[in-house]
Design a protein around this motif. Structure first.
Motif, mmCIF file in Angstrom:
data_model
loop_
_atom_site.group_PDB
_atom_site.id
_atom_site.type_symbol
_atom_site.label_atom_id
_atom_site.label_comp_id
_atom_site.label_asym_id
_atom_site.label_seq_id
_atom_site.Cartn_x
_atom_site.Cartn_y
_atom_site.Cartn_z
ATOM 1 N N ASP A 127 0.873 -1.417 -0.034
ATOM 2 C CA ASP A 127 0.084 0.416 -0.153
ATOM 3 C C ASP A 127 0.552 1.119 0.025
ATOM 4 O OD1 ASP A 127 -2.140 -1.447 -0.168
ATOM 5 O OD2 ASP A 127 -2.368 -1.429 2.615
ATOM 6 N N ILE A 128 2.421 1.070 1.257
ATOM 7 C CA ILE A 128 2.866 2.477 0.740
ATOM 8 C C ILE A 128 3.049 2.553 -0.504
ATOM 9 C CG2 ILE A 128 4.773 3.554 1.528
ATOM 10 C CD1 ILE A 128 4.173 1.944 4.402
ATOM 11 N N ALA A 129 4.009 1.950 -1.178
ATOM 12 C CA ALA A 129 4.268 1.625 -2.500
ATOM 13 C C ALA A 129 3.355 2.328 -3.915
ATOM 14 C CB ALA A 129 5.340 0.466 -2.865
ATOM 15 N N ALA A 130 2.501 1.393 -3.564
ATOM 16 C CA ALA A 130 1.098 2.054 -4.918
ATOM 17 C C ALA A 130 1.264 3.493 -3.916
ATOM 18 C CB ALA A 130 0.330 1.232 -4.172
ATOM 19 N N LEU A 131 1.114 4.275 -2.832
ATOM 20 C CA LEU A 131 0.264 5.344 -2.672
ATOM 21 C C LEU A 131 1.664 6.368 -3.172
ATOM 22 C CD1 LEU A 131 -0.947 8.031 -0.960
ATOM 23 C CD2 LEU A 131 0.291 7.233 0.918
ATOM 24 N N GLU A 132 2.999 5.927 -2.949
ATOM 25 C CA GLU A 132 4.271 6.953 -3.793
ATOM 26 C C GLU A 132 4.449 6.926 -4.917
ATOM 27 O OE1 GLU A 132 8.933 7.289 -2.836
ATOM 28 O OE2 GLU A 132 7.899 5.718 -3.043
ATOM 29 N N HIS A 133 3.847 5.525 -6.020
ATOM 30 C CA HIS A 133 3.712 5.305 -7.124
ATOM 31 C C HIS A 133 2.592 6.160 -7.916
ATOM 32 C CE1 HIS A 133 2.037 3.980 -10.616
ATOM 33 N NE2 HIS A 133 3.799 3.974 -11.037
ATOM 34 N N ARG A 134 1.743 6.719 -6.803
ATOM 35 C CA ARG A 134 0.084 7.122 -7.330
ATOM 36 C C ARG A 134 0.497 8.536 -7.485
ATOM 37 N NH1 ARG A 134 -2.555 4.943 -4.548
ATOM 38 N NH2 ARG A 134 -3.732 6.486 -3.063
ATOM 39 N N LEU A 135 1.230 8.949 -5.803
ATOM 40 C CA LEU A 135 1.961 10.502 -5.939
ATOM 41 C C LEU A 135 2.637 10.774 -6.802
ATOM 42 C CD1 LEU A 135 1.433 11.474 -2.317
ATOM 43 C CD2 LEU A 135 -0.154 11.505 -3.993
ATOM 44 N N ARG A 136 3.722 10.231 -7.661
ATOM 45 C CA ARG A 136 4.692 10.527 -8.036
ATOM 46 C C ARG A 136 4.609 10.619 -9.393
ATOM 47 N NH1 ARG A 136 10.038 10.910 -5.728
ATOM 48 N NH2 ARG A 136 10.656 9.986 -4.144
ATOM 49 N N ASN A 137 3.359 10.255 -9.696
ATOM 50 C CA ASN A 137 2.978 10.178 -11.627
ATOM 51 C C ASN A 137 1.732 11.134 -11.737
ATOM 52 O OD1 ASN A 137 4.015 8.140 -12.701
ATOM 53 N ND2 ASN A 137 3.396 6.865 -11.362
ATOM 54 N N ILE A 138 1.130 12.162 -10.381
ATOM 55 C CA ILE A 138 0.864 13.378 -11.294
ATOM 56 C C ILE A 138 1.118 14.094 -12.170
ATOM 57 C CG2 ILE A 138 -0.703 15.033 -9.971
ATOM 58 C CD1 ILE A 138 -0.639 13.819 -7.133
ATOM 59 N N ASP A 139 2.580 14.301 -12.115
ATOM 60 C CA ASP A 139 3.140 14.786 -12.782
ATOM 61 C C ASP A 139 4.794 14.470 -12.616
ATOM 62 O OD1 ASP A 139 5.091 16.284 -14.933
ATOM 63 O OD2 ASP A 139 3.772 18.546 -14.496
ATOM 64 N N PRO A 140 4.421 13.309 -13.138
ATOM 65 C CA PRO A 140 6.895 12.030 -13.201
ATOM 66 C C PRO A 140 6.995 13.026 -13.878
ATOM 67 C CG PRO A 140 4.385 11.558 -15.146
ATOM 68 C CD PRO A 140 3.546 12.571 -14.331
ATOM 69 N N GLN A 141 7.239 13.707 -15.195
ATOM 70 C CA GLN A 141 8.515 15.212 -15.057
ATOM 71 C C GLN A 141 8.558 16.835 -14.515
ATOM 72 O OE1 GLN A 141 9.836 14.326 -17.751
ATOM 73 N NE2 GLN A 141 8.079 11.820 -17.936
ATOM 74 N N GLU A 142 7.427 16.863 -13.776
ATOM 75 C CA GLU A 142 8.425 17.918 -12.444
ATOM 76 C C GLU A 142 7.168 17.399 -12.127
ATOM 77 O OE1 GLU A 142 7.889 23.007 -13.188
ATOM 78 O OE2 GLU A 142 7.009 21.363 -14.624
ATOM 79 N N ALA A 143 7.668 17.122 -10.844
ATOM 80 C CA ALA A 143 6.613 16.692 -9.654
ATOM 81 C C ALA A 143 6.869 18.076 -8.273
ATOM 82 C CB ALA A 143 7.399 15.597 -8.438
ATOM 83 N N GLY A 144 7.860 19.300 -8.497
ATOM 84 C CA GLY A 144 7.764 20.587 -8.089
ATOM 85 C C GLY A 144 6.582 21.779 -7.806
ATOM 86 N N ARG A 145 5.590 20.800 -9.319
ATOM 87 C CA ARG A 145 4.654 22.206 -9.347
ATOM 88 C C ARG A 145 3.456 21.097 -8.709
ATOM 89 N NH1 ARG A 145 1.451 21.830 -14.003
ATOM 90 N NH2 ARG A 145 1.355 20.487 -15.374
ATOM 91 N N VAL A 146 3.368 20.502 -7.827
ATOM 92 C CA VAL A 146 2.651 19.598 -7.610
ATOM 93 C C VAL A 146 1.800 19.671 -5.715
ATOM 94 C CG1 VAL A 146 1.082 17.071 -6.819
ATOM 95 C CG2 VAL A 146 2.386 17.583 -8.927
ATOM 96 N N LEU A 147 1.282 20.163 -5.495
ATOM 97 C CA LEU A 147 -0.130 20.196 -4.178
ATOM 98 C C LEU A 147 -0.386 18.992 -3.901
ATOM 99 C CD1 LEU A 147 1.074 23.126 -5.904
ATOM 100 C CD2 LEU A 147 0.509 23.561 -2.907
ATOM 101 N N VAL A 148 -0.171 18.588 -2.647
ATOM 102 C CA VAL A 148 -0.775 17.658 -2.189
ATOM 103 C C VAL A 148 -1.380 17.300 -0.881
ATOM 104 C CG1 VAL A 148 -1.199 14.811 -2.178
ATOM 105 C CG2 VAL A 148 0.069 15.857 -4.200
#
Length: 381
Positions: A263-284
């Motif tokens: 579950d932890i790995a799935a959460l990390e994958h999901r959040l990192r793939n909101i914008d995989p090219q530029e995670a620095g523009r994502v607020l969660v």
């Protein structure tokens, strides 16, 4: 006639949930998006930009904040910018708009303060009919005078107003109410509205543009972060309205129930793939629940630390509870630290309810301290 419709810039907005660095970046982007609006207008061959209120977030901005959006618009002298007052920046005596008038606006920026219809561009094929606010809340319809507004015959009439077309309760708690059929009543080719922060089509001639830079976690799904390009072939032509993304940041709400490393790995994958090219523009904004072993809790904390560094912002509500396993104590080696961990584990699992949360927190801190120590084991010395 082609123009850009935008609103609700709210320059100077404060984001109280954000740290100082993130807040500074969010505020800067509310200014930088003005440049992207100008670039959009140029790219689309638009002659003007209409801003349907709430240029500023507060009635008394500091001098620099007051001038900043004006200077951004000055950089596009080929575009005509049309502004009205909203509920956050109403045209009150001695307020924002009087200060701007005293400073002097660039030739390409018009603040519509007296309600008079004005040509939208030098050609005069379209006229702006403003409906700005002179108080934060008004009981009357700010667009009512549009019905009788005088414009030359045969021109395109564009209404520009700030308020709500929906009834959310009695009038006392629903100010700045706009008639839902104002475009028809006033013979408008298009009614550009501000106040709602998400893009909304009310009818074919009445639209909310939404804020060009999303400003909350409840904005992402309703069209925030856009501007509208409007094309009108003539006074009676049906508007052609297209939405264009201009916002930089992605705001995302998520939830997770965690029971193990998968579950932890799935959460990390999901959040990192909101914008995989530029995670620095994502607020969660993440809501978490579940139960994890002590070892998995450590893995979860490591994941949060990594995501907090990758994303622009990670806001977390809730946390998994501790579900002790027999081999959890092996994390602490031998000696006094292991004994302390054993006692805390027992109290976390079977102790009085009022002590369990304290024991869990203490056990997690102890595990993190042991994990960070040289050798990674808790042998006492």
């Amino acid at each position: 006639m082609r123009f850009v419709h935008t609103s609700d810039w709210q320059i100077g907005k404060v984001f109280r949930f954000a740290d100082d660095d993130t807040q500074s970046v969010l505020q800067d982007q509310r200014l930088e998006v003005i440049g992207r609006l100008g670039q959009l207008a140029r790219a689309q061959g638009a002659a003007a930009v209409v801003v349907a209120g709430d240029i500023y977030d507060h009635e008394i901005p500091v001098e620099r904040t007051l001038r900043q959006p004006i200077e951004r618009m000055r950089q596009f002298p080929d575009l005509c910018w049309h502004l009205i007052a909203g509920n956050h920046d109403p045209h009150v005596p001695g307020g924002i708009w009087d200060r701007l008038r005293a400073i002097g606006l660039p030739d390409n920026v018009t603040a519509h303060l007296d309600g008079q219809a004005t040509p939208m561009d030098p050609a005069g094929t379209a006229w702006v009919i403003p409906g700005g606010l002179k108080r934060r809340h008004v009981a009357t319809d700010p667009t009512a005078d549009m019905d009788t507004a005088q414009t030359p015959p045969g021109v395109i009439r564009v209404g520009l107003a700030h308020g709500s077309v929906r009834d959310f309760g009695d009038t006392a708690h629903n100010p700045n109410r706009i008639a839902i059929d104002r475009a028809r009543q006033a013979g408008l080719s298009y009614l550009a509205l501000g106040d709602w922060h998400g893009m909304q089509r009310i009818d074919e001639r009445t639209w909310y543009s939404g804020t060009p830079e999303i400003d909350g976690f409840d904005r992402g799904g309703d069209g925030g972060g856009n501007a509208l390009v409007v094309e009108l072939a003539g006074p009676n032509a049906r508007p052609e309205v297209t939405s264009h993304r201009v916002g930089r940041f992605v705001w995302h709400r998520d939830s997770a129930t965690l029971t193990g490393t998968q579950d932890i790995a799935a959460l990390e994958h999901r959040l990192r793939n909101i914008d995989p090219q530029e995670a620095g523009r994502v607020l969660v904004w993440l809501s978490v629940r579940g139960a994890l072993s002590l070892e998995d809790l450590q893995a979860y904390q490591n994941t949060l630390d990594a995501l907090s560094s990758a994303l622009r912002l990670l806001r977390v509500d809730g946390e998994p509870t501790l579900l002790p396993r027999a081999d959890d104590l092996d994390l602490f080696g031998t000696g006094a630290v292991r004994e302390a961990a054993r006692l805390l584990s027992e109290r976390a699992a079977t102790g009085p309810e009022e002590q369990r949360d304290i024991a869990v927190a203490a056990l997690r801190r102890l595990a993190l301290a042991v994990h960070a120590a040289p050798g990674g084991k808790g042998d006492a010395s």
